[in-house]
Design a protein around this motif. Structure first.
Motif, PDB file in Angstrom:
ATOM      1  N   VAL A  18      -4.561   8.955  -6.430  1.00  0.00           N
ATOM      2  CA  VAL A  18      -4.732   9.828  -7.590  1.00  0.00           C
ATOM      3  C   VAL A  18      -6.165  10.350  -7.665  1.00  0.00           C
ATOM      4  CG1 VAL A  18      -4.713   9.929 -10.105  1.00  0.00           C
ATOM      5  CG2 VAL A  18      -2.869   8.764  -8.904  1.00  0.00           C
ATOM      6  N   LEU A  19      -7.138   9.482  -7.407  1.00  0.00           N
ATOM      7  CA  LEU A  19      -8.534   9.910  -7.473  1.00  0.00           C
ATOM      8  C   LEU A  19      -8.858  10.918  -6.380  1.00  0.00           C
ATOM      9  CD1 LEU A  19     -10.419   6.576  -8.336  1.00  0.00           C
ATOM     10  CD2 LEU A  19      -9.826   8.478  -9.849  1.00  0.00           C
ATOM     11  N   TRP A  20      -8.369  10.669  -5.161  1.00  0.00           N
ATOM     12  CA  TRP A  20      -8.631  11.617  -4.079  1.00  0.00           C
ATOM     13  C   TRP A  20      -7.953  12.954  -4.356  1.00  0.00           C
ATOM     14  CZ3 TRP A  20      -8.072   8.134   0.915  1.00  0.00           C
ATOM     15  CH2 TRP A  20      -9.265   7.404   1.073  1.00  0.00           C
ATOM     16  N   ALA A  21      -6.731  12.914  -4.883  1.00  0.00           N
ATOM     17  CA  ALA A  21      -6.047  14.163  -5.219  1.00  0.00           C
ATOM     18  C   ALA A  21      -6.790  14.913  -6.321  1.00  0.00           C
ATOM     19  CB  ALA A  21      -4.606  13.870  -5.644  1.00  0.00           C
ATOM     20  N   VAL A 253      -1.088  12.566  -0.971  1.00  0.00           N
ATOM     21  CA  VAL A 253      -2.204  13.253  -1.634  1.00  0.00           C
ATOM     22  C   VAL A 253      -1.908  14.725  -1.889  1.00  0.00           C
ATOM     23  CG1 VAL A 253      -4.614  13.969  -1.377  1.00  0.00           C
ATOM     24  CG2 VAL A 253      -3.945  11.626  -0.837  1.00  0.00           C
ATOM     25  N   PRO A 254      -1.380  15.504  -0.906  1.00  0.00           N
ATOM     26  CA  PRO A 254      -1.078  16.908  -1.216  1.00  0.00           C
ATOM     27  C   PRO A 254      -0.061  17.069  -2.341  1.00  0.00           C
ATOM     28  CG  PRO A 254      -1.098  16.561   1.159  1.00  0.00           C
ATOM     29  CD  PRO A 254      -1.150  15.210   0.523  1.00  0.00           C
ATOM     30  N   VAL A 255       0.938  16.183  -2.379  1.00  0.00           N
ATOM     31  CA  VAL A 255       1.955  16.267  -3.432  1.00  0.00           C
ATOM     32  C   VAL A 255       1.321  16.053  -4.798  1.00  0.00           C
ATOM     33  CG1 VAL A 255       4.108  15.293  -4.314  1.00  0.00           C
ATOM     34  CG2 VAL A 255       3.745  15.468  -1.844  1.00  0.00           C
ATOM     35  N   ILE A 256       0.498  15.003  -4.909  1.00  0.00           N
ATOM     36  CA  ILE A 256      -0.165  14.715  -6.179  1.00  0.00           C
ATOM     37  C   ILE A 256      -1.129  15.843  -6.540  1.00  0.00           C
ATOM     38  CG2 ILE A 256      -1.646  13.076  -7.409  1.00  0.00           C
ATOM     39  CD1 ILE A 256      -0.618  10.905  -5.505  1.00  0.00           C
TER      40      ILE A 256
END
Length: 290
Positions: A18-21, A253-256
């Protein structure tokens, strides 16, 4: 080693993703207030300070770097932190956050190719096929963005530069992880990256003065949460999960990112970019097959 609370690694993974996204979305949000170099310096400077506090608290785990390893620390700091951040920040001024996240996820296939060339790992037909699929996906994403208002191919290329810098850095970092604590490698590389971005100090001062306070707080958020905290939670998860299992989770990550960008910024990637992103991720999955 399995922790006393088995849900902790899963929680650490969820927090990291979540943080990286959120970083992709925050960078896109700040595109109008901070220039690529000043944003990189603000983020890396904040992250370096936070990581310094953590590193000093774990002083017994720190060791003096061997002289032959210094060039690796410097290269990782220059590539993964300085070049990666500046190129990604510049790329997201031209393309949306979701597309940027999809392009960065090409890193695993680049790592597989570099590992085969420089680390002597096996170069299989799956790597070749995966590389071809991923390249086709990038072409589709580029075409989608070239036809989408306010976007261009240069933004795609800048994100690819970030992906290449990330892949090379992981190959350089691999030998260090057996000799140094992960917090030391991250702290030193982040600090070197921040020092490399010091030429943007004048831009940072000017942008902070011109930007609203909320934008400056988001820069601090990028340094504290997606940089310092997310790398720490990722390292915790890595000690309790296999690297391959943890690596697969980053495909979320891309989805989030797309969901966060839609909810926060009201933007989504061009329609064809979804097809290109899916094709690229299929290529990554094929390349990682043993």
């Amino acid at each position: 080693m399995t922790p006393a609370r088995p849900w902790l690694p899963l929680t650490a993974v969820a927090v990291t993703l979540v943080l990286w996204a959120s970083a992709f979305v925050a960078i896109r949000h700040l595109a109008g207030d901070f220039r690529p170099g000043s944003l990189a310096l603000g983020r890396l400077g904040t992250g370096a300070v936070c990581l310094s506090v953590v590193a000093l608290r774990r002083r017994p785990q720190l060791v003096r770097p061997r002289r032959p390893d210094w060039w690796r620390f410097v290269a990782i700091g220059l590539l993964w932190y300085a070049l990666y951040m500046v190129a990604l920040n510049a790329g997201e001024r031209r393309i949306d956050a979701g597309t940027s996240a999809m392009l960065i996820q090409l890193s695993p296939i680049l790592i597989a190719v570099l590992a085969a060339v420089f680390l002597g790992e096996r170069f299989t037909r799956f790597i070749v096929l995966g590389l071809a699929l991923a390249f086709a996906g990038v072409v589709v994403i580029s075409l989608a963005n070239s036809d989408h208002g306010g976007h261009d191919v240069l933004g795609v290329l800048l994100c690819l530069v970030s992906a290449v810098a990330y892949a090379i850095s992981l190959i350089l970092q691999k030998p260090l992880m057996g000799r140094y604590a992960s917090i030391q490698v991250t702290w030193m590389a982040c600090t070197i990256g921040a020092i490399a971005c010091l030429p943007f100090a004048g831009e940072l001062v000017a942008d902070v003065r011109a930007a609203p306070l909320s934008a400056t707080l988001w820069v601090l958020y990028l340094g504290v949460f997606p940089t310092a905290i997310a790398f720490t939670t990722y390292g915790f998860a890595l000690t309790h999960m296999s690297a391959s299992s943890l690596g697969i989770t980053t495909y979320l990550v891309p989805v989030i990112t797309i969901l966060l960008a839609w909810a926060w910024l009201g933007e989504t990637p061009p329609g064809m970019a979804y097809l290109g992103g899916a094709l690229a991720l299929v290529g990554v999955a094929v390349a990682r097959r043993r």
